[in-house]
Scaffold this motif. Sequence first.
Motif, PDB file in Angstrom:
ATOM      1  N   ILE A 165       0.841  -1.204   0.000  1.00  0.00           N
ATOM      2  CA  ILE A 165       0.000   0.000   0.000  1.00  0.00           C
ATOM      3  C   ILE A 165       0.872   1.248   0.000  1.00  0.00           C
ATOM      4  N   CYS A 166       1.919   1.251   0.839  1.00  0.00           N
ATOM      5  CA  CYS A 166       2.804   2.410   0.919  1.00  0.00           C
ATOM      6  C   CYS A 166       3.534   2.628  -0.405  1.00  0.00           C
ATOM      7  N   ALA A 167       3.914   1.544  -1.085  1.00  0.00           N
ATOM      8  CA  ALA A 167       4.583   1.675  -2.384  1.00  0.00           C
ATOM      9  C   ALA A 167       3.667   2.332  -3.403  1.00  0.00           C
ATOM     10  N   ARG A 168       2.406   1.959  -3.408  1.00  0.00           N
ATOM     11  CA  ARG A 168       1.448   2.586  -4.339  1.00  0.00           C
ATOM     12  C   ARG A 168       1.295   4.074  -4.043  1.00  0.00           C
ATOM     13  N   GLU A 169       1.232   4.416  -2.764  1.00  0.00           N
ATOM     14  CA  GLU A 169       1.125   5.830  -2.391  1.00  0.00           C
ATOM     15  C   GLU A 169       2.363   6.597  -2.855  1.00  0.00           C
ATOM     16  N   MET A 170       3.531   5.987  -2.718  1.00  0.00           N
ATOM     17  CA  MET A 170       4.768   6.633  -3.120  1.00  0.00           C
ATOM     18  C   MET A 170       4.801   6.848  -4.634  1.00  0.00           C
ATOM     19  N   ILE A 171       4.372   5.855  -5.396  1.00  0.00           N
ATOM     20  CA  ILE A 171       4.353   5.990  -6.858  1.00  0.00           C
ATOM     21  C   ILE A 171       3.458   7.155  -7.284  1.00  0.00           C
ATOM     22  N   LEU A 172       2.306   7.302  -6.631  1.00  0.00           N
ATOM     23  CA  LEU A 172       1.416   8.415  -6.966  1.00  0.00           C
ATOM     24  C   LEU A 172       2.075   9.757  -6.667  1.00  0.00           C
TER      25      LEU A 172
END
Length: 78
Positions: free
Chosen positions: A50-57
Amino acid sequence: FTGPYQSRTGVRFRFKDRMPVVGWVSTGPFAQKLYLLTGFYKNGMHLAEICAREMILDVADKGYERRYPEFSPLRFSV
């Protein structure tokens, strides 16, 4: 493996509510230059994906599409 030993363990920064923080620092002299990425656990649940997806955004300048604003350092800004 050659070279200096690098430990993959250590002290992780976290807040009293144990939520991870993922995102740009929004205040101070390092605003928009320093990105925080802290521990990935909340009550035993692994949140790295989840944190990786937030970072990509964030990196893609689509921070407005983030689903978990509670992971943002903005909630601690003054």
